[in-house]
Design an enzyme around this catalytic site. Sequence first.
Site, short mmCIF file in Angstrom:
data_model
loop_
_atom_site.label_atom_id
_atom_site.label_comp_id
_atom_site.label_asym_id
_atom_site.label_seq_id
_atom_site.Cartn_x
_atom_site.Cartn_y
_atom_site.Cartn_z
N ARG A 115 0.84 -1.34 -0.04
CA ARG A 115 -0.03 -0.05 0.06
C ARG A 115 1.02 1.36 0.12
O ARG A 115 2.02 1.06 0.58
CB ARG A 115 -1.00 0.04 1.26
CG ARG A 115 -2.02 -1.12 1.18
CD ARG A 115 -2.97 -0.77 2.21
NE ARG A 115 -2.15 -0.69 3.58
CZ ARG A 115 -2.59 0.16 4.52
NH1 ARG A 115 -3.65 0.76 4.44
NH2 ARG A 115 -1.78 0.26 5.82
N SER A 148 7.83 -4.65 7.16
CA SER A 148 7.57 -5.95 8.37
C SER A 148 8.13 -6.88 8.11
O SER A 148 7.68 -8.08 8.22
CB SER A 148 6.06 -5.81 8.55
OG SER A 148 5.23 -4.64 8.36
N ASP A 170 5.66 -2.86 11.37
CA ASP A 170 4.22 -2.69 11.48
C ASP A 170 3.81 -2.75 13.02
O ASP A 170 2.87 -1.96 13.27
CB ASP A 170 3.32 -3.74 10.75
CG ASP A 170 3.86 -5.07 11.01
OD1 ASP A 170 4.94 -5.29 11.84
OD2 ASP A 170 3.32 -6.16 10.36
#
Length: 449
Positions: free
Chosen positions: A72, A136, A190
Amino acid sequence: MSHTKNLSDLFYLFDIDVSAVENMRKHFHEEMLRGLSGQTSSLKMLPAFVTRSQGKESGHFLAIDLGGTNLRVLLATLDGMGNSVVDTVKKVTLSRNIMQGTTEELFDFIALCVSEFLNENDISKNVNYHLGFTFSFPVEQISVNSGKLIQWTKGFSIKDGINEDAVILLNKAFKRRQLNNIQISALVNDTVGTLMEESYSNSNCDMGVILGTGTNACYLEKTENIKKLQIHFSKPTMVIDMEWGDFNGYNGTSYDTILDETSINPGEQIFEKMVSGMYLGELSRLIICDMINKKFLFNIIVSHAFTRNGFLETEDMALVAADNTDSLAKTEEFLVKAGITDSTIYDRKTLKEIFFIVSKRAARIAAAAVVSVVLWMDPLLTKKHLIAVDGTVFAKYPLFKQNMEDLLSEYLKDKKHLINLTHTKDGSGKGAAITAAVAYNILRTNAKN
Ligand code: BGC
């Protein structure tokens, strides 16, 4: 460790009671101590070089979120009063080729998506932006915006990139695409983004947890306790990315052993393989196959879908778990799609029960890990702790949160109210933007002094 004979055996095999939690807490604390002092430990305890947000950061920040099956890119606005909003977002699914290719291919793909995002949203390439990069994976950071990749996890099996700085790799890809207006201000796990996002509006939050495709946690540590820290950090507390997915102090069953041995990273991420969405389906599938072989389940003699490695997804489990119809009609529908057309209500109930047992253990050991960390920060549990949790397993799996809460109540009794689990949405997006803002403020302050 043994295979199950029937459902009640399975129940006991996957049970985790209060004494097991106590054992796990001890192991956790030993491993945390070792990790913080730089000794070999299954908890890497990685310094994130950032402290909690004060909720006062403001401005427009870009963020990239990489670490699951989607990539994203987003633009977020922080109003300086504890509110963060995502103005616009672009989401693309990562192909297997990208997840198993080379770092150059991966980072070029990210740069391409960022460039498209700027074009699609008329964001000028002449205005400078600070960016938070949620990456992450386990990273050895040496500052808030640099860090070397330790290992790929969660189905990423990229051929190179280990020991390389993720920010340098991304910067090079940006240059190749002529994206010269973006400064990568923060490299963010994350879990760290999730803690930052929640603490932007709530100062009780001192821990971030991800229960999704993978699992991990971060928490706020006193800087003086991070004995291995060799670089000066001016704040009294620092966020530590624990990488608890690799914790090896909780003994699994023989199903866990098979799952690990047949995975792409045997011997690694043992805790993650018992808890996270990437693996719960596969773990259940192994149990189902065993039960089919022992003729406890389904009247099947011919080969069937369940024999296919990876056939069962955690999403399918969640669908069955949410099926509250009398005849378990949705479960039947799922089985028919899998080629099993003659399941009995007993089969369907057994399937639902297996999923319940597997997901309940996941929730309970995740809660045991949470309580272990909280008791590290606050051994006598004297104050409130808000735990920011995100990830599809926590957010979407029926009863997952409830099962975590039950374990906390059993273990903490009348002190349970001091630990609250809250669903913090989009720490990897908004949280990364907030981390970029925090890092940018530190840079500005340092430049002035
Ligand atoms: C990674 C962690 C990450 C977690 C949740 C794990 O596989 O090693 O860095 O925080 O997944 O996404």
